[in-house]
Design an enzyme around this catalytic site. Sequence first.
Site, PDB file in Angstrom:
ATOM      1  N   ARG A 107      -4.787  13.119  -2.708  1.00  0.00           N
ATOM      2  CA  ARG A 107      -4.316  11.594  -3.246  1.00  0.00           C
ATOM      3  C   ARG A 107      -5.155  11.382  -4.455  1.00  0.00           C
ATOM      4  O   ARG A 107      -5.055  12.095  -5.406  1.00  0.00           O
ATOM      5  CB  ARG A 107      -6.864  11.357  -2.565  1.00  0.00           C
ATOM      6  CG  ARG A 107      -5.987  10.750  -0.639  1.00  0.00           C
ATOM      7  CD  ARG A 107      -5.221  10.719  -0.195  1.00  0.00           C
ATOM      8  NE  ARG A 107      -4.996  10.188   1.183  1.00  0.00           N
ATOM      9  CZ  ARG A 107      -4.776  11.286   2.412  1.00  0.00           C
ATOM     10  NH1 ARG A 107      -3.987  12.156   1.434  1.00  0.00           N
ATOM     11  NH2 ARG A 107      -5.176  10.854   3.617  1.00  0.00           N
ATOM     12  N   PRO A 128       0.192  -0.295  -4.067  1.00  0.00           N
ATOM     13  CA  PRO A 128      -0.830   0.327  -5.086  1.00  0.00           C
ATOM     14  C   PRO A 128      -1.194   1.781  -4.371  1.00  0.00           C
ATOM     15  O   PRO A 128      -1.055   1.848  -3.354  1.00  0.00           O
ATOM     16  CB  PRO A 128      -1.569  -0.628  -5.448  1.00  0.00           C
ATOM     17  CG  PRO A 128      -1.795  -1.541  -4.478  1.00  0.00           C
ATOM     18  CD  PRO A 128      -0.635  -1.470  -3.939  1.00  0.00           C
ATOM     19  N   THR A 129      -1.503   2.352  -4.826  1.00  0.00           N
ATOM     20  CA  THR A 129      -2.117   3.431  -4.388  1.00  0.00           C
ATOM     21  C   THR A 129      -3.224   3.457  -4.686  1.00  0.00           C
ATOM     22  O   THR A 129      -3.906   2.459  -3.940  1.00  0.00           O
ATOM     23  CB  THR A 129      -2.308   5.428  -5.509  1.00  0.00           C
ATOM     24  OG1 THR A 129      -2.479   6.133  -5.001  1.00  0.00           O
ATOM     25  CG2 THR A 129      -2.764   4.670  -7.076  1.00  0.00           C
ATOM     26  N   ASN A 130      -4.318   4.208  -3.375  1.00  0.00           N
ATOM     27  CA  ASN A 130      -5.795   4.725  -2.945  1.00  0.00           C
ATOM     28  C   ASN A 130      -6.080   3.559  -4.529  1.00  0.00           C
ATOM     29  O   ASN A 130      -7.013   4.147  -5.760  1.00  0.00           O
ATOM     30  CB  ASN A 130      -6.278   6.286  -2.850  1.00  0.00           C
ATOM     31  CG  ASN A 130      -5.631   6.723  -1.911  1.00  0.00           C
ATOM     32  OD1 ASN A 130      -4.584   6.527  -1.313  1.00  0.00           O
ATOM     33  ND2 ASN A 130      -6.301   6.393  -1.150  1.00  0.00           N
ATOM     34  N   LEU A 131      -7.383   2.526  -4.561  1.00  0.00           N
ATOM     35  CA  LEU A 131      -7.748   2.042  -5.227  1.00  0.00           C
ATOM     36  C   LEU A 131      -9.178   2.034  -5.276  1.00  0.00           C
ATOM     37  O   LEU A 131     -10.565   2.823  -3.910  1.00  0.00           O
ATOM     38  CB  LEU A 131      -7.635   0.590  -5.661  1.00  0.00           C
ATOM     39  CG  LEU A 131      -5.837  -0.014  -5.356  1.00  0.00           C
ATOM     40  CD1 LEU A 131      -5.835  -1.043  -5.461  1.00  0.00           C
ATOM     41  CD2 LEU A 131      -5.530   0.115  -6.946  1.00  0.00           C
ATOM     42  N   HIS A 174     -13.276   2.871   2.553  1.00  0.00           N
ATOM     43  CA  HIS A 174     -12.141   3.710   1.583  1.00  0.00           C
ATOM     44  C   HIS A 174     -13.194   5.534   0.989  1.00  0.00           C
ATOM     45  O   HIS A 174     -14.536   5.812   0.370  1.00  0.00           O
ATOM     46  CB  HIS A 174     -10.581   4.297   1.022  1.00  0.00           C
ATOM     47  CG  HIS A 174     -10.249   3.551   1.127  1.00  0.00           C
ATOM     48  ND1 HIS A 174     -10.054   1.816   1.124  1.00  0.00           N
ATOM     49  CD2 HIS A 174      -9.208   3.868   1.427  1.00  0.00           C
ATOM     50  CE1 HIS A 174      -9.153   1.545   2.351  1.00  0.00           C
ATOM     51  NE2 HIS A 174      -8.440   2.926   2.350  1.00  0.00           N
ATOM     52  N   LYS A 219       2.449  -3.865   6.833  1.00  0.00           N
ATOM     53  CA  LYS A 219       2.160  -4.411   5.279  1.00  0.00           C
ATOM     54  C   LYS A 219       3.768  -3.468   4.662  1.00  0.00           C
ATOM     55  O   LYS A 219       4.523  -4.660   4.028  1.00  0.00           O
ATOM     56  CB  LYS A 219       1.986  -3.302   4.564  1.00  0.00           C
ATOM     57  CG  LYS A 219       0.181  -3.480   4.184  1.00  0.00           C
ATOM     58  CD  LYS A 219       0.120  -4.702   3.476  1.00  0.00           C
ATOM     59  CE  LYS A 219      -1.271  -5.314   3.103  1.00  0.00           C
ATOM     60  NZ  LYS A 219      -1.420  -5.944   2.278  1.00  0.00           N
ATOM     61  N   TYR A 277      -1.486  -0.663   9.849  1.00  0.00           N
ATOM     62  CA  TYR A 277      -1.761  -1.371   8.618  1.00  0.00           C
ATOM     63  C   TYR A 277      -0.246  -0.759   8.062  1.00  0.00           C
ATOM     64  O   TYR A 277       0.010  -2.129   7.241  1.00  0.00           O
ATOM     65  CB  TYR A 277      -2.700  -0.757   7.919  1.00  0.00           C
ATOM     66  CG  TYR A 277      -3.034  -1.208   6.032  1.00  0.00           C
ATOM     67  CD1 TYR A 277      -3.757  -2.972   6.284  1.00  0.00           C
ATOM     68  CD2 TYR A 277      -2.896  -0.181   5.668  1.00  0.00           C
ATOM     69  CE1 TYR A 277      -4.061  -3.025   5.278  1.00  0.00           C
ATOM     70  CE2 TYR A 277      -3.466  -1.017   4.125  1.00  0.00           C
ATOM     71  CZ  TYR A 277      -3.546  -2.204   4.320  1.00  0.00           C
ATOM     72  OH  TYR A 277      -4.271  -2.632   3.378  1.00  0.00           O
ATOM     73  N   SER A 301       1.233  -1.187   0.150  1.00  0.00           N
ATOM     74  CA  SER A 301       0.052   0.083  -0.087  1.00  0.00           C
ATOM     75  C   SER A 301       1.042   1.013  -0.263  1.00  0.00           C
ATOM     76  O   SER A 301       2.125   1.403   0.482  1.00  0.00           O
ATOM     77  CB  SER A 301      -0.579  -0.069   0.860  1.00  0.00           C
ATOM     78  OG  SER A 301      -1.557   1.298   2.230  1.00  0.00           O
ATOM     79  N   SER A 302       0.653   2.656  -0.420  1.00  0.00           N
ATOM     80  CA  SER A 302       0.987   3.256  -0.750  1.00  0.00           C
ATOM     81  C   SER A 302       1.229   4.646   1.052  1.00  0.00           C
ATOM     82  O   SER A 302       2.395   4.955   1.420  1.00  0.00           O
ATOM     83  CB  SER A 302       0.332   4.493  -1.439  1.00  0.00           C
ATOM     84  OG  SER A 302      -0.802   5.206  -1.608  1.00  0.00           O
ATOM     85  N   CYS A 303       0.671   3.644   2.225  1.00  0.00           N
ATOM     86  CA  CYS A 303       0.740   4.112   3.000  1.00  0.00           C
ATOM     87  C   CYS A 303       1.549   3.270   3.891  1.00  0.00           C
ATOM     88  O   CYS A 303       2.213   4.037   5.519  1.00  0.00           O
ATOM     89  CB  CYS A 303      -0.942   4.094   3.875  1.00  0.00           C
ATOM     90  SG  CYS A 303      -0.827   2.202   4.422  1.00  0.00           S
TER      91      CYS A 303
HETATM   92  P1  GDP Z   1      -6.398   7.243   3.509  1.00  0.00           P
HETATM   93  O1  GDP Z   1      -6.532   7.288   2.675  1.00  0.00           O
HETATM   94  O2  GDP Z   1      -5.781   5.892   3.530  1.00  0.00           O
HETATM   95  O3  GDP Z   1      -6.341   8.931   4.473  1.00  0.00           O
HETATM   96  O4  GDP Z   1      -8.217   6.865   3.940  1.00  0.00           O
HETATM   97  P2  GDP Z   1      -9.784   7.523   2.869  1.00  0.00           P
HETATM   98  O5  GDP Z   1      -9.117   7.250   1.671  1.00  0.00           O
HETATM   99  O6  GDP Z   1     -10.405   6.333   4.177  1.00  0.00           O
HETATM  100  O7  GDP Z   1      -9.412   9.496   3.485  1.00  0.00           O
HETATM  101  C1  GDP Z   1      -8.410  10.254   2.768  1.00  0.00           C
HETATM  102  C2  GDP Z   1      -9.305  11.404   2.714  1.00  0.00           C
HETATM  103  O8  GDP Z   1     -10.655  11.764   2.769  1.00  0.00           O
HETATM  104  C3  GDP Z   1      -8.946  11.720   3.873  1.00  0.00           C
HETATM  105  O9  GDP Z   1      -8.858  13.357   4.201  1.00  0.00           O
HETATM  106  C4  GDP Z   1     -10.540  11.534   4.581  1.00  0.00           C
HETATM  107  O10 GDP Z   1     -10.903  12.257   5.876  1.00  0.00           O
HETATM  108  C5  GDP Z   1     -11.777  11.777   3.656  1.00  0.00           C
HETATM  109  N1  GDP Z   1     -13.084  11.747   2.943  1.00  0.00           N
HETATM  110  C6  GDP Z   1     -14.075  12.403   3.487  1.00  0.00           C
HETATM  111  N2  GDP Z   1     -14.593  12.411   3.927  1.00  0.00           N
HETATM  112  C7  GDP Z   1     -14.616  11.011   3.279  1.00  0.00           C
HETATM  113  C8  GDP Z   1     -15.348   9.749   3.908  1.00  0.00           C
HETATM  114  O11 GDP Z   1     -17.001  10.074   3.812  1.00  0.00           O
HETATM  115  N3  GDP Z   1     -15.092   8.535   4.256  1.00  0.00           N
HETATM  116  C9  GDP Z   1     -13.871   8.631   4.354  1.00  0.00           C
HETATM  117  N4  GDP Z   1     -13.335   6.937   4.538  1.00  0.00           N
HETATM  118  N5  GDP Z   1     -13.227   9.482   4.683  1.00  0.00           N
HETATM  119  C10 GDP Z   1     -12.931  10.657   4.010  1.00  0.00           C
END
Ligand code: GDP
Length: 291
Positions: free
Chosen positions: A190, A144-147, A160, A121, A117, A88-90
């Site tokens: 992101r 991978p980046t966010n999917l 997510h 990883k 997490y 994961s990119s994290c």
């Molecule tokens: P991250 O990429 O590990 O931080 O995971 P997420 O995809 O859950 O969140 C990405 C960003 O989107 C963070 O800054 C969250 O605060 C924001 N975000 C805004 N609204 C939402 C929501 O409804 N759900 C989630 N999961 N994130 C949200």
Amino acid sequence: MRRLQGEGFSNLVTRDSSQLDLMNESAVAQFFIEEKPTAVILAAAKVGGIKANNDFPVEFLLDNLRIQNSVICSAYQTGARKLLFLGSSCIYPKLAPQPIPESALLTGPLEPTNEAYAIAKIAGIKLCQAYAREFGAKFISVMPTNLYGPNDNFDLETSHVLAALLRKAHEAKTRNDKKLVVWGTGEPRREFLHVDDLAAACLLLLERYDSPEIINIGWGEDVTIRELAELICELVGFDGELVWDKTKPDGTPRKLLDVTKIHALGWKPTIPLRKGIAQTYEWFLANSPRK
Ligand code: GDP
């Protein structure tokens, strides 16, 4: 699975969690002894968005260590010729240089909301590298980046951001709401990649990449959460107001991957964000129990 079947692969061995508990070391060992897979793709993990990661660090650390330890060890013992571990990119430091090169691994402190997490990883990456160094195994790790895409998790507590906002926008439109609540400030950036693009990259790496060095897979550009929310509202057809819930965490400010290395191997993503979200929304409408 869609990609492999589309490419004509047969003899695909799968188990879902109701058939095989990957945290059960002896059950996993038995499964590998019976099936002896030639190639293993380890995509199974305890995953979730920022809230789930932050609320359940024990499960995110322990479940993932158990899953990956059992699978990677059994795959080696039963003679797998190739294993692809999805990271994961994290795993990269919270304040890594942007775009993040693979060399940034373990150069600084992690983002606290997903540290458990990320540590699991990183341990998986190191285990694959250890099998490569000690036994010459072709066990590779991809980041991978966010999917997003079909079959995503649309549960508002554990998903997510992209899946969560798609569902929130759809429900707000259906209810004729005036407002839609988005977490955080909207300022974090992101990068989003469609799962079908990831699948193509994984297949290419299974066929052509044997190095124990990790390799990033991303779209190559990122957007702010505000831009993402606005795009989703436009595509779903919700024209109410966005309200920012600043009591919720932003997480890491930015995590754009440097994709120079995978581009050099001949892979480029093909599904732009607007098209990918529209297609995922269609899937959601066709498959959502709440439609
Ligand atoms: P991250 O990429 O590990 O931080 O995971 P997420 O995809 O859950 O969140 C990405 C960003 O989107 C963070 O800054 C969250 O605060 C924001 N975000 C805004 N609204 C939402 C929501 O409804 N759900 C989630 N999961 N994130 C949200």
